[in-house]
Design an enzyme around this catalytic site. Structure first.
Site, PDB file in Angstrom:
ATOM      1  N   ARG A  26     -22.567 -17.428  18.370  1.00 37.05           N
ATOM      2  CA  ARG A  26     -23.580 -16.615  19.042  1.00 37.05           C
ATOM      3  C   ARG A  26     -23.084 -15.232  19.475  1.00 37.05           C
ATOM      4  NH1 ARG A  26     -23.215 -17.214  24.549  1.00 37.05           N
ATOM      5  NH2 ARG A  26     -21.384 -18.411  25.071  1.00 37.05           N
ATOM      6  N   HIS A  27     -21.934 -14.812  18.911  1.00 37.62           N
ATOM      7  CA  HIS A  27     -21.433 -13.461  19.183  1.00 37.62           C
ATOM      8  C   HIS A  27     -21.250 -12.676  17.896  1.00 37.62           C
ATOM      9  CE1 HIS A  27     -20.175 -15.265  23.072  1.00 37.62           C
ATOM     10  NE2 HIS A  27     -20.494 -14.062  23.511  1.00 37.62           N
ATOM     11  N   SER A  30     -29.690 -10.414  30.027  1.00 35.26           N
ATOM     12  CA  SER A  30     -29.176 -10.198  31.377  1.00 35.26           C
ATOM     13  C   SER A  30     -29.887  -8.977  31.936  1.00 35.26           C
ATOM     14  CB  SER A  30     -27.684  -9.912  31.369  1.00 35.26           C
ATOM     15  OG  SER A  30     -26.959 -11.098  31.256  1.00 35.26           O
ATOM     16  N   GLU A  75     -15.003  -7.698  21.239  1.00 35.49           N
ATOM     17  CA  GLU A  75     -14.609  -8.995  21.783  1.00 35.49           C
ATOM     18  C   GLU A  75     -13.940  -9.794  20.676  1.00 35.49           C
ATOM     19  OE1 GLU A  75     -18.585  -9.919  22.749  1.00 35.49           O
ATOM     20  OE2 GLU A  75     -18.484  -9.070  24.779  1.00 35.49           O
ATOM     21  N   GLU A  78     -27.736 -17.821  26.658  1.00 31.90           N
ATOM     22  CA  GLU A  78     -28.208 -16.615  27.344  1.00 31.90           C
ATOM     23  C   GLU A  78     -28.801 -15.660  26.321  1.00 31.90           C
ATOM     24  OE1 GLU A  78     -25.227 -14.312  29.645  1.00 31.90           O
ATOM     25  OE2 GLU A  78     -26.288 -12.553  28.870  1.00 31.90           O
ATOM     26  N   ARG A  94     -19.158  -4.293  20.482  1.00 33.22           N
ATOM     27  CA  ARG A  94     -18.271  -4.955  21.442  1.00 33.22           C
ATOM     28  C   ARG A  94     -17.033  -5.497  20.747  1.00 33.22           C
ATOM     29  NH1 ARG A  94     -22.307  -7.455  26.042  1.00 33.22           N
ATOM     30  NH2 ARG A  94     -23.467  -5.520  26.271  1.00 33.22           N
ATOM     31  N   ARG A 115     -29.931 -13.020  19.258  1.00 29.16           N
ATOM     32  CA  ARG A 115     -29.963 -14.238  20.093  1.00 29.16           C
ATOM     33  C   ARG A 115     -31.400 -14.753  20.223  1.00 29.16           C
ATOM     34  NH1 ARG A 115     -25.718 -14.402  24.329  1.00 29.16           N
ATOM     35  NH2 ARG A 115     -23.835 -13.983  23.130  1.00 29.16           N
TER      36      ARG A 115
END
Ligand code: ATP
Ligand code: MG
Length: 415
Positions: free
Chosen positions: A204-205, A341, A198, A338, A196, A389
């Site tokens: 946490r990423h 999902s 991002e 989280e 990703r 996570r």
């Protein structure tokens, strides 16, 4: 017997020397009383450096030292390879080095017992995950990580030069898992990479992370998926607490196996709690990091670690089954973070096209994906659970970079 490993520590008390040897099993005390070992060995030990790799022919005996059950009396010490000095990072050091120094010298950092344990537990976690899912009749699959179009909307992808074409690294196996439902596999899972692009740089990423991804067909609704997920978590936590006692003790972590079924909280209820606690979240917004934390604290006050949030607004993601003003998507959070999902997906072609349009996307760009829904697609759903996570939560680790061998973040692409 022969012991092999790295020199962790050397202590010279004059009449007696001690070598602490480290290997996968842990630390071993080698004792060298001047009177009991040959002069050659006694002198040679003083030429050794921390982190030299050695093989020791020795005799095992009970130890009176408080940290060791046994100790070893050497008859021969062979140097297999010397280590340079000074060390960029000393695995025996009690104080922890800066994260960047640690990651720059990750191979040395990984020699630390507590760090090794994270990866031992990670490996066990995946073993029990496979064990559980295979027993539940899931088939393990592997789907492409080089893809030609976006899986979920076109942003946040790393481009790749694929000969004369532009390709991307996969951000999730979502579309392929769904294709496997159309292929009639019914129940699949993949232990997979997410790439990703991002920009954020948070604790946490990661830009390259791993996940347990699952999809199953012929479900009634999202509850079928949630049941598999909570049972999977329950099973793996129970197995870890039974079989990784030493590692958990060394890390000073205790695993509390959450009671089944996990708490379910509706999105509307979550918004109400958040408003009561000062958040200005509007109905329809996804929960932000701060909202997740507030909710985590609320749950903790009620002794709940793992909880589902469900009945999100219908605008969550285009491929999730809408249900009036809500949808059949869910998140599983743990202590305000989280970790999963999931949800029931749309299986009707017409509805999927309509949703793609409603989300402002062009169905033309989803032609290959949509084709899969035209020739017999069963009702289905699934989830993606971030392995790092989950590990962070199990082991009470603050920074996600600790939970992957060689993290990739906004600034780091090596080692
Ligand atoms: P978040 O909102 O926390 O950034 P997300 O909702 O974008 O996550 P999903 O697409 O739902 O993530 O992915 C499923 C799971 O994969 C997440 O619940 C999380 O556990 C994990 N995950 C997703 N993105 C990352 C990331 N960048 N780094 C680490 N784990 C991730
Ligand atoms: Mg999510």
């Amino acid at each position: 017997m022969i012991l092999k490993g790295w020199i962790h520590e050397i202590r010279d008390l004059g009449g007696i020397k001690f070598l602490i040897l480290r290997n996968r099993e842990g630390l071993h005390q080698i004792v060298l009383p001047k009177k009991k070992v040959s002069k050659d060995i006694f002198d040679m030990v003083s030429t050794l450096n921390k982190e030299d790799v050695i093989a020791i022919e020795c005799e095992k005996r009970d130890s009176r030292a408080k940290d060791f059950e046994f100790e070893y009396l050497p008859s021969k010490i062979k140097i297999l390879n010397k280590s340079e000095t000074p060390l960029p990072l000393d695995p025996a050091e009690k104080v922890s080095a800066e994260m960047d120094t640690r990651l720059d010298n990750r191979f040395l950092d990984l020699r630390k017992r507590k760090i090794f344990n994270i990866f031992k537990i990670r490996s066990e976690l995946l073993k029990y995950t496979r064990e559980f899912l295979l027993k539940e009749d899931f088939i393990e699959i592997h789907t492409p990580k080089i893809i030609s179009t976006a899986s979920e909307g076109g942003t946040e992808l790393f481009p790749v030069q694929y000969f004369e074409k532009r390709a991307y690294l996969s951000q999730s196996p979502q579309l392929y898992k769904e294709m496997m439902m159309a292929a009639g596999f019914d129940r699949v899972f993949e232990i997979t990479w997410y790439f990703r692009a991002e920009e954020h740089n948070t604790r946490r990423h990661l830009n390259e992370s791993t996940a347990i991804d699952l999809e199953m067909a012929f479900i009634k609704d999202e509850e079928d998926i949630m049941k598999i997920l909570e049972n999977l978590i329950h099973y793996t936590l129970k197995k870890l607490s039974e079989n990784c006692k030493n590692e958990l003790d060394e890390m000073e972590v205790k695993i509390e196996c959450p009671e089944l079924p996990f708490k379910r909280i509706m999105y509307d209820e979550a918004v109400k709690i958040l408003h009561d606690r000062g958040s200005n979240i509007k109905w329809g917004d996804d929960l932000g990091t701060e909202d997740e934390k507030i909710l985590g604290r609320y749950m903790k006050e009620n002794n709940i670690d793992y909880y589902f949030i469900k009945k999100f607004p219908e605008n969550k993601i285009f491929y999730i089954m809408p249900d009036g003003k809500y949808c059949r998507g869910f998140d599983l959070d743990c202590n305000g973070v989280e970790i999963t999902s999931g949800g029931q997906r749309i299986h009707d072609h017409g509805l999927l096209v309509k949703r793609i349009q409603e989300f402002g996307l062009d169905p033309e760009n989803f032609k290959d994906y949509l084709k899969v829904f035209r020739y017999g697609m069963p009702p289905h759903g699934g989830f993606g659970m971030g392995i790092e996570r989950f590990l962070m939560e199990i082991l009470k680790i603050d920074n996600i970079r600790e939970c992957i061998l060689f993290p990739r973040d906004r600034n780091r692409i090596k080692p």
